[in-house]
Design a protein around this motif. Structure first.
Motif, PDB file in Angstrom:
ATOM      1  N   TYR B  32       0.870  -1.156   0.000  1.00 19.35           N
ATOM      2  CA  TYR B  32       0.000   0.000   0.000  1.00 19.35           C
ATOM      3  C   TYR B  32       0.919   1.221   0.000  1.00 19.35           C
ATOM      4  N   PHE B  34       1.633   5.541  -0.136  1.00 20.21           N
ATOM      5  CA  PHE B  34       1.108   6.806   0.350  1.00 20.21           C
ATOM      6  C   PHE B  34       2.071   7.939   0.023  1.00 20.21           C
ATOM      7  N   TYR B  36       2.648  11.728   1.771  1.00 19.47           N
ATOM      8  CA  TYR B  36       2.300  12.680   2.823  1.00 19.47           C
ATOM      9  C   TYR B  36       3.025  13.991   2.550  1.00 19.47           C
ATOM     10  N   GLY B  43       2.619  18.978  11.228  1.00 14.65           N
ATOM     11  CA  GLY B  43       2.591  17.523  11.165  1.00 14.65           C
ATOM     12  C   GLY B  43       2.434  17.030   9.747  1.00 14.65           C
ATOM     13  N   LEU B  44       2.177  15.752   9.617  1.00 15.38           N
ATOM     14  CA  LEU B  44       2.044  15.118   8.304  1.00 15.38           C
ATOM     15  C   LEU B  44       0.585  15.053   7.879  1.00 15.38           C
ATOM     16  N   LEU B  46      -1.999  13.549   4.818  1.00 20.75           N
ATOM     17  CA  LEU B  46      -2.070  12.616   3.709  1.00 20.75           C
ATOM     18  C   LEU B  46      -2.482  13.337   2.431  1.00 20.75           C
ATOM     19  N   PHE B  90       6.757  13.241   1.551  1.00 20.03           N
ATOM     20  CA  PHE B  90       7.239  11.917   1.941  1.00 20.03           C
ATOM     21  C   PHE B  90       6.425  10.834   1.240  1.00 20.03           C
ATOM     22  N   GLY B  94       3.383   0.606   3.077  1.00 20.90           N
ATOM     23  CA  GLY B  94       2.933  -0.262   4.149  1.00 20.90           C
ATOM     24  C   GLY B  94       2.523  -1.579   3.517  1.00 20.90           C
ATOM     25  N   GLN B  96       0.714  -5.511   3.675  1.00 16.98           N
ATOM     26  CA  GLN B  96      -0.398  -6.223   4.308  1.00 16.98           C
ATOM     27  C   GLN B  96       0.109  -6.935   5.545  1.00 16.98           C
ATOM     28  N   ARG B  98       1.443  -5.656   8.114  1.00 15.50           N
ATOM     29  CA  ARG B  98       2.400  -4.855   8.871  1.00 15.50           C
ATOM     30  C   ARG B  98       1.812  -3.467   8.971  1.00 15.50           C
ATOM     31  N   ARG B  99       1.573  -3.051  10.156  1.00 11.03           N
ATOM     32  CA  ARG B  99       0.794  -1.855  10.338  1.00 11.03           C
ATOM     33  C   ARG B  99       1.592  -0.566  10.214  1.00 11.03           C
ATOM     34  N   ALA B 100       2.883  -0.594  10.519  1.00 13.97           N
ATOM     35  CA  ALA B 100       3.659   0.647  10.488  1.00 13.97           C
ATOM     36  C   ALA B 100       4.026   1.005   9.065  1.00 13.97           C
ATOM     37  N   LEU B 101       4.295   2.258   8.833  1.00 17.41           N
ATOM     38  CA  LEU B 101       4.724   2.749   7.536  1.00 17.41           C
ATOM     39  C   LEU B 101       6.241   2.832   7.492  1.00 17.41           C
ATOM     40  N   PHE B 103       8.985   5.026   5.607  1.00 18.66           N
ATOM     41  CA  PHE B 103       9.043   6.289   4.876  1.00 18.66           C
ATOM     42  C   PHE B 103      10.317   6.417   4.056  1.00 18.66           C
TER      43      PHE B 103
END
Lengths: 115, 113
Positions: B32, B34, B36, B43-44, B46, B90, B94, B96, B98-101, B103
């Motif tokens: 997935y 992204f 940002y 902050g970041l 999306l 940025f 991510g 499937q 694994r929840r963290a991104l 960068f």
């Protein structure tokens, strides 16, 4: 009606002190994260909690201890602060469930300066 | 393991010109993707995301990106930039399960009058 909030926004402290950063999300998400952004703007995951359970713990000094009292809060406590801890710390949250991947929402960041 | 490479650390461009910010990724699982944006001292936020479906993804503020699986790229484009687009961008991946991104190192877009 801020989605992900962090306090404080700025934190200036001396080496050797202990400090905490708080994060709260009102999105009803079940997963929260701490990221560190260094002076070169590089962002890296530190920790992740899902429903108060630690699921990601990257190679971070054990002076850093996350605490999640409930799924809407994830705090970061740092002991014996060092100069190299100076950075911007971002909290984020997402509705991570099953095998789908969900968007992460970020807080405004906490700029930590260790003198 | 996953990684993201943003090929340009800085991109200077004149106002109303088109811009492309490059991003390449590597991953051993489905990805997935992204983009940002981080405005100064903020902050970041999306910009856009690719989860599945059409490879051309449209985001906020007139940005779009194209997922190219064969070239493992996810380049960000805007046909005409504004001064207000000056920011750090940025790319993140991510996988499937694994929840963290993960960068990339960021690209500083500097829009000049």
């Amino acid at each position: 009606d801020t989605a992900v909030s962090q306090t404080p926004k700025y934190l200036v402290t001396q080496m050797g002190n202990d400090k905490s950063i708080k994060c709260e999300q009102n999105l009803g998400h079940d997963t929260m994260y701490w990221y560190k952004q260094d002076s070169k703007k590089f962002l890296k995951i530190m920790f992740s909690y899902n429903n108060k359970e630690l699921i990601i713990n990257e190679t971070v000094p054990n002076r850093f201890s996350p605490k999640s009292p409930d799924k809407a809060h994830l705090n970061l406590h740092i002991n014996s602060l060092e100069l190299g801890d100076s950075a911007v710390y971002f909290c984020a949250s997402s509705q991570g469930a099953g095998s789908t991947y969900n968007e992460q929402f970020f807080g405004p960041g906490t700029r930590l300066t260790v003198l | 393991a996953q990684s993201v490479t943003q090929l340009d650390s800085q991109v200077p461009v004149f106002e109303e010109a088109p811009v492309e910010l490059r991003c390449n990724y590597s991953s051993s699982v489905s990805v997935y993707l992204f983009w940002y944006v981080q405005y100064p001292n903020q902050g970041l936020q999306l910009l856009l995301k690719y989860l599945s479906g059409s490879t051309l993804v449209k985001g906020i503020n007139g940005f779009e990106a194209e997922f190219n699986k064969s070239q493992t790229s996810f380049h960000l484009r805007k046909p005409s930039v504004h001064i207000s687009d000056t920011a750090e961008y940025f790319c993140a991946v991510g996988g499937q399960g694994r929840r963290a991104l993960t960068f990339g190192s960021g690209t500083r877009l500097q829009v000049q009058p």
